[in-house]
Structure formats: structure tokens, C-alpha cells
Design a protein around this motif. Structure first.
Motif, PDB file in Angstrom:
ATOM      1  N   VAL A 298      45.564  42.836  31.057  1.00 54.55           N
ATOM      2  CA  VAL A 298      44.580  41.972  30.415  1.00 54.55           C
ATOM      3  C   VAL A 298      43.914  41.149  31.517  1.00 54.55           C
ATOM      4  O   VAL A 298      44.600  40.453  32.274  1.00 54.55           O
ATOM      5  N   THR A 299      42.610  41.256  31.607  1.00 60.90           N
ATOM      6  CA  THR A 299      41.860  40.512  32.604  1.00 60.90           C
ATOM      7  C   THR A 299      40.831  39.639  31.897  1.00 60.90           C
ATOM      8  O   THR A 299      40.024  40.159  31.109  1.00 60.90           O
ATOM      9  N   VAL A 300      40.881  38.343  32.164  1.00 56.20           N
ATOM     10  CA  VAL A 300      39.970  37.403  31.544  1.00 56.20           C
ATOM     11  C   VAL A 300      39.041  36.859  32.627  1.00 56.20           C
ATOM     12  O   VAL A 300      39.492  36.207  33.576  1.00 56.20           O
ATOM     13  N   SER A 301      37.762  37.128  32.487  1.00 51.46           N
ATOM     14  CA  SER A 301      36.800  36.683  33.486  1.00 51.46           C
ATOM     15  C   SER A 301      36.234  35.320  33.105  1.00 51.46           C
ATOM     16  O   SER A 301      36.081  34.995  31.934  1.00 51.46           O
ATOM     17  N   SER A 302      35.898  34.554  34.127  1.00 51.11           N
ATOM     18  CA  SER A 302      35.352  33.209  33.882  1.00 51.11           C
ATOM     19  C   SER A 302      33.837  33.222  33.780  1.00 51.11           C
ATOM     20  O   SER A 302      33.192  34.202  34.046  1.00 51.11           O
TER      21      SER A 302
END
Length: 122
Positions: free
Chosen positions: A118-122
Motif C-alpha cells: 500500500v503506497t499513499v502519496s502526498s
């Protein structure tokens, strides 16, 4: 024994949502408590949420309370993790795991999936 396979990970923007699924093989899934754990780069693995065998008791880490929901469907041998309002610091590999002991005995989880990123970008 139970074999676990996670799915549903991916890239999402901050504030977004993802739903993880964990499919289990075997006829005894309903006897297992299930948990979701995560491990971020350079950090130790941590518990995110757990659910007892019947689904009527749940546990959440303080950091995800009110945003994440764990659930299970024993007829489908599947456990889910609905994740809302995701933040960049929650970027990690998410693992599902199972135990036939108490659902909050986090050291007792002995059956693990391969994890989903899971990758959450800003």
C-alpha cells in the motif's frame, strides 16, 4: 492449516481509500482469529486490526480507529480491511495473518500471507 493470499493494495493519494482482501484456503477458516499487520520501510511490523473467529469482536490500533474497519465473511473464507483517510505515513506492506488462539494475542499469529503493498502519496 490455512493458506492466506492478500489482494487490493496499490497506490492511493492522501485522504483516499483502499479495501484489502485476504482469501484463505482450507475448511477451518471460521476457527481462526484473523489480523491485519503492516510493516513500513525501516520499521517493525505492527498490528493494525484484528477480529475474532465469529466476527463479533474487533481490535484496532489507536492510529487507525475510526478510519479502518476489519470484517470477515466466513462463508467466503475472506477477511477484509477497509481503509479510509489514508496518510502517507501509512505506506507499508500489509499482511493478513491467522491464529487459532485469542484474537488479541498478537504474538500467536502463526499463519501469514505474502503481503500486499500500500503506497499513499502526498
Amino acid at each position: 492449516q490455512v493458506h492466506l493470499v492478500e489482494s487490493g493494495g496499490g497506490l492511493v493519494q492522501a485522504g483516499g481509500s483502499l479495501r484489502l482482501s485476504c482469501a484463505a484456503s482450507g475448511r477451518t477458516f471460521s476457527t481462526y482469529a484473523m489480523g491485519w499487520f503492516r510493516q513500513a520501510p525501516g520499521k517493525e511490523r505492527e498490528i493494525v486490526a484484528a477480529i475474532n473467529w465469529s466476527g463479533d469482536s474487533t481490535y484496532y490500533a489507536d492510529s487507525v480507529k475510526g478510519r479502518f474497519t476489519i470484517s470477515r465473511d466466513n462463508a467466503k473464507n475472506t477477511v477484509y480491511l477497509q481503509m479510509n483517510s489514508l496518510q502517507p505515513e501509512e505506506t507499508a506492506i500489509y499482511y493478513c495473518a491467522g491464529t487459532q488462539l485469542y484474537y488479541t494475542d498478537f504474538s500467536a499469529y502463526g499463519y501469514w500471507g505474502q503481503g500486499t503493498q500500500v503506497t499513499v502519496s502526498s
